[in-house]
Motif scaffolding. Structure first.
Motif, mmCIF file in Angstrom:
data_model
loop_
_atom_site.group_PDB
_atom_site.id
_atom_site.type_symbol
_atom_site.label_atom_id
_atom_site.label_comp_id
_atom_site.label_asym_id
_atom_site.label_seq_id
_atom_site.Cartn_x
_atom_site.Cartn_y
_atom_site.Cartn_z
ATOM 1 N N LYS A 51 0.855 -1.122 -0.046
ATOM 2 C CA LYS A 51 0.083 0.034 -0.047
ATOM 3 C C LYS A 51 0.859 1.025 0.100
ATOM 4 N N PHE A 52 2.150 1.072 0.689
ATOM 5 C CA PHE A 52 2.728 2.442 0.885
ATOM 6 C C PHE A 52 3.525 2.568 -0.753
ATOM 7 N N MET A 53 3.707 1.575 -1.346
ATOM 8 C CA MET A 53 4.475 1.842 -2.630
ATOM 9 C C MET A 53 3.558 2.288 -3.740
ATOM 10 N N ASN A 54 2.249 1.562 -3.557
ATOM 11 C CA ASN A 54 1.150 2.093 -4.415
ATOM 12 C C ASN A 54 0.382 3.121 -4.257
ATOM 13 N N LYS A 55 0.225 3.533 -3.224
ATOM 14 C CA LYS A 55 -0.603 4.744 -2.843
ATOM 15 C C LYS A 55 -0.032 5.969 -2.152
ATOM 16 N N VAL A 56 1.135 5.798 -1.370
ATOM 17 C CA VAL A 56 1.642 6.915 -0.753
ATOM 18 C C VAL A 56 2.808 7.354 -1.716
ATOM 19 N N VAL A 57 3.727 6.512 -2.008
ATOM 20 C CA VAL A 57 5.201 7.191 -2.570
ATOM 21 C C VAL A 57 4.615 7.898 -4.020
ATOM 22 N N PRO A 58 3.956 7.324 -4.836
ATOM 23 C CA PRO A 58 3.589 7.900 -6.073
ATOM 24 C C PRO A 58 3.267 9.362 -5.808
ATOM 25 N N VAL A 59 2.608 9.832 -4.539
ATOM 26 C CA VAL A 59 2.418 11.063 -4.404
ATOM 27 C C VAL A 59 3.737 12.065 -4.306
ATOM 28 N N PHE A 60 4.609 11.419 -3.713
ATOM 29 C CA PHE A 60 5.674 12.199 -3.472
ATOM 30 C C PHE A 60 6.987 11.898 -4.122
ATOM 31 N N PHE A 61 7.141 10.963 -4.594
ATOM 32 C CA PHE A 61 8.319 10.397 -5.191
ATOM 33 C C PHE A 61 8.301 9.678 -6.656
ATOM 34 N N ASN A 62 9.090 9.969 -7.161
ATOM 35 C CA ASN A 62 9.220 9.168 -8.525
ATOM 36 C C ASN A 62 9.910 7.546 -8.637
ATOM 37 N N GLN A 63 9.597 7.002 -7.346
ATOM 38 C CA GLN A 63 10.408 5.658 -7.337
ATOM 39 C C GLN A 63 8.931 4.550 -7.448
ATOM 40 N N THR A 64 9.552 3.495 -7.603
ATOM 41 C CA THR A 64 8.611 2.260 -7.994
ATOM 42 C C THR A 64 8.985 1.045 -7.082
ATOM 43 N N LYS A 65 10.139 1.204 -6.565
ATOM 44 C CA LYS A 65 10.733 -0.115 -5.732
ATOM 45 C C LYS A 65 11.002 0.207 -4.024
ATOM 46 N N ILE A 66 10.539 -0.477 -3.233
ATOM 47 C CA ILE A 66 10.886 -0.065 -2.054
ATOM 48 C C ILE A 66 12.474 0.050 -1.712
ATOM 49 N N ARG A 67 13.106 -0.913 -2.281
ATOM 50 C CA ARG A 67 14.491 -1.129 -2.209
ATOM 51 C C ARG A 67 15.013 0.433 -2.492
ATOM 52 N N SER A 68 14.849 1.023 -3.499
ATOM 53 C CA SER A 68 15.154 2.215 -3.920
ATOM 54 C C SER A 68 14.783 3.484 -2.992
ATOM 55 N N PHE A 69 13.507 3.444 -2.432
ATOM 56 C CA PHE A 69 13.324 4.393 -1.377
ATOM 57 C C PHE A 69 14.166 4.043 0.101
ATOM 58 N N ASN A 70 14.452 2.767 0.150
ATOM 59 C CA ASN A 70 15.309 2.527 1.247
ATOM 60 C C ASN A 70 16.537 3.114 1.115
ATOM 61 N N ARG A 71 17.256 2.890 -0.079
ATOM 62 C CA ARG A 71 18.500 3.193 -0.455
ATOM 63 C C ARG A 71 18.787 4.777 -0.237
ATOM 64 N N GLN A 72 17.673 5.599 -0.621
ATOM 65 C CA GLN A 72 17.815 6.893 -0.494
ATOM 66 C C GLN A 72 17.432 7.448 0.870
ATOM 67 N N LEU A 73 16.782 6.469 1.610
ATOM 68 C CA LEU A 73 16.827 7.009 3.159
ATOM 69 C C LEU A 73 18.190 6.692 3.682
ATOM 70 N N TYR A 74 18.842 5.653 3.460
ATOM 71 C CA TYR A 74 19.860 5.460 4.122
ATOM 72 C C TYR A 74 21.172 6.416 3.603
ATOM 73 N N MET A 75 20.972 6.883 2.425
ATOM 74 C CA MET A 75 21.901 8.071 1.896
ATOM 75 C C MET A 75 21.710 9.280 2.732
ATOM 76 N N TRP A 76 20.628 9.623 3.409
ATOM 77 C CA TRP A 76 20.175 10.796 4.072
ATOM 78 C C TRP A 76 20.373 10.583 5.330
ATOM 79 N N GLY A 77 20.912 9.229 5.809
ATOM 80 C CA GLY A 77 21.428 8.971 7.220
ATOM 81 C C GLY A 77 20.407 8.360 8.226
ATOM 82 N N PHE A 78 19.255 8.146 7.405
ATOM 83 C CA PHE A 78 17.986 7.477 8.097
ATOM 84 C C PHE A 78 18.645 6.009 8.533
ATOM 85 N N ARG A 79 18.207 5.436 9.609
ATOM 86 C CA ARG A 79 18.739 4.331 10.002
ATOM 87 C C ARG A 79 17.649 3.380 10.542
ATOM 88 N N ARG A 80 17.861 1.920 10.160
ATOM 89 C CA ARG A 80 16.789 1.014 10.857
ATOM 90 C C ARG A 80 16.725 0.804 12.043
#
Length: 84
Positions: free
Chosen positions: A55-84
């Protein structure tokens, strides 16, 4: 007045918009039930949780980002210093 696309007054997208978009996404999710089913702030307000990846990738992400894969979104989070 120069109104061409090369004008210095033309707003330009920068990569620094990512954290701002993440914040806007989370704030909007607080107010939209369908988004809140997918992603929410954690109670302490210093982190967020993705509850439903599909639901996150189908409904939420397209409103804000041009990403289609959760791995790409996570990678960008990590690049910005977000951690699990």
């Amino acid at each position: 007045i120069n109104l061409s696309a090369s004008s210095s007054s033309t707003p330009r997208r920068t990569k620094s918009e990512f954290p701002i978009k993440v914040y806007a996404m989370l704030e909007l999710a607080d107010n939209i039930f369908e988004f809140a089913q997918a992603v929410t702030w954690l109670p302490h307000g210093r982190a967020f949780k993705i509850h439903d990846k599909v639901k996150f990738m189908n409904k939420v992400v397209p409103v804000f980002f041009n990403q289609t894969k959760i791995r790409s979104f996570n990678r960008q989070l990590y690049m910005w210093g977000f951690r699990r």
